[in-house]
Design an enzyme around this catalytic site. Sequence first.
Site, PDB file in Angstrom:
ATOM      1  N   ILE A  33      -8.901  12.737  35.535  1.00 56.12           N
ATOM      2  CA  ILE A  33      -8.842  11.591  34.635  1.00 56.12           C
ATOM      3  C   ILE A  33      -7.702  11.747  33.627  1.00 56.12           C
ATOM      4  O   ILE A  33      -6.918  10.816  33.393  1.00 56.12           O
ATOM      5  CB  ILE A  33     -10.180  11.420  33.892  1.00 56.12           C
ATOM      6  CG1 ILE A  33     -11.330  11.255  34.889  1.00 56.12           C
ATOM      7  CG2 ILE A  33     -10.110  10.234  32.932  1.00 56.12           C
ATOM      8  CD1 ILE A  33     -11.202  10.094  35.819  1.00 56.12           C
ATOM      9  N   ASP A  34      -7.593  12.904  33.002  1.00 54.40           N
ATOM     10  CA  ASP A  34      -6.610  13.096  31.930  1.00 54.40           C
ATOM     11  C   ASP A  34      -5.185  12.952  32.440  1.00 54.40           C
ATOM     12  O   ASP A  34      -4.333  12.347  31.780  1.00 54.40           O
ATOM     13  CB  ASP A  34      -6.809  14.472  31.291  1.00 54.40           C
ATOM     14  CG  ASP A  34      -6.948  14.380  29.774  1.00 54.40           C
ATOM     15  OD1 ASP A  34      -6.809  13.273  29.226  1.00 54.40           O
ATOM     16  OD2 ASP A  34      -7.216  15.413  29.143  1.00 54.40           O
TER      17      ASP A  34
END
Length: 639
Positions: A376-377
């Site tokens: 996600i990051d």
Amino acid sequence: MKVEVETEINRKVEWLKKEQSPDGAWRFYVESGPLSDAYMIILLRSLQIDDEERIRLLAERIARLQEKNGAWKLFHDEAEGHLSATIEAYYALLYAGYKRKDDELMQRAKQFILSKGGLSEASLYTKVLLALTGQYPWPSPMPVPVEALLLPQQFPFHFFDFVGYARVHFAPILVCADRKLVIKTARTPDLSDLYADSSEGNRISDQAELRANEFYRSLLSMIVQGIKHLPFSPWQIHSAALHRAEQFILQRTEPDGTLYSYFTSTFLMIFAWIALGHAKSHPVITRAIRGLENLTCRTNAGIHVQNFTSTVWDTALLSHALQEAGVSPSSPTIQKAGLYLLSRQHQKYGDWRIRNPRVPPGGWGFSDINTINPDIDDTTAALRAIRRFAQNDREHNHAYLASWNRGMNWLLSMQNDNGGWPAFEKNTDKSILDWVPIKGLEEVSTDLSTADLTGRTLEFLGNDAGFTFSHRAVDKGIRWLLRNQEEDGSWDGRWGVSYIYGTWAAITGLTATGVPSRLPAIERAVKWLLSIQNADGGWGESCRSDIEQKYVPLGASTPSQSAWALDALLAVYKRPTAAIDRGMRFLMETSQRDDWTTRYPTGAGLPGGFYFHYHSYRHIWPLLALSRYKKTSINVPQR
């Protein structure tokens, strides 16, 4: 102050432009303690690979990191030292052949190890290393038998209940434990004098603990019953399980030969391949070793084998930071970075698909060698960096717009049902995993929603994608954050150190999506941040925070943690305050400092076991904070 800020921004921008690689990426290093260096030495010696120069240089770095009391630390303010790190470093130096047991510092290391309980008190991963090389007995039974890989996903417990980064470590461990693999050579040191109690009963205390665990017995019984219902003989089941493990590993091996792009899992894979009966010269093993060798970098203490590379992460963050500092998207620097990121978007399906089956690939991974494990990051970081290209994408035949749409689709689909965002895989939160009695397992077995991932995703959705709290996904994320705030007003971050990191992510995420700064939750968070500001104007938090699960001050300020706090305060106040001015002064006065505070690890891997010093962080986060500060008071034309 305004002139000084602009001068410092310009200095950082020009320096970063020069550091960019020809392919558009930035290649900063990720430094950690002695683990990967020690394991590399032990691997090369165990396989009798005479890469003597590499072994000597790795041993020199390990020796330089030793403390005067003989121990090794994971971070500067760790009390006395770290038991497992000391065992690993001590073992590697003896195996390398450049230290002797009767050397004064080695004798001190031995006394430290014995004072902390000896080998029996080491971490699981250290015990696996010791078992592989004949220094510690393999447990019998293993907490999870290799046959568990055959259990269907409909079963109450199955292998894929563990998150991906846990699975790629457990699979080779289960193979090695099943085969009771031991590799010893004529040079293998004898560590039998590192048991605090030499009795055999103490050496198998782990097994006694397993048998005494009622919940574990229930779990093991459940697994055994599930295996018995498979329509094959025990021999066929066992053979099929080993084959499944082999295929599992192969399918997750990257083109460069590493398993999931991690040093630690690749190290285990090599031993598992030998346990499965393959020769040491097998192509899987030789490619894996080359992949590990390519992780080597040079630090102040000497050469170091990184656990992974951070190229995609650094490139995405630095491209965004430079654009925020005023560098035009049309500049060669940003153009090259954009094309590099475009090339690194994932095209393959990974294990994230198991709980998210109807969405095509679209994320980005952390490392330049990572093609199957997006997170996600990195996805939000890459999307931030290419946003301006996607908005005006005629030059590249809408490739950036297509990339943006795929990335956004994947990102939104990965939200957990509880409203937060995980790092790698959604909804990995089965409580049954708590029954497996392995110390520290709870920190690595699942991929829960965290304040840092949720906050940073909300910040991206608000500032870069134009979402507000009226969007369903954003509303769910906001509600998750507000439910999970600490009593003192902070939030705990999982992948950075620690409460400063989580609080920064939460505040910037909430404000970016339209949550008013007068909300009591934000006011309490700001009050907490201001209460922990240091006298020098900066902020600093100890790695002990994620061990003790409460904020622990470092007693000094670090560049990245100071920048996180300042960025959060600027997101709330929108203009400079006395506290913000003091913080900015600290960032500028210490921007070229080189001491333990600038090298302190502020990236978190495993609480109490693995921390990372990102060489890029002292450049990325201060530049972003300075740029946000500049925008509050002055307008400077794009460069």
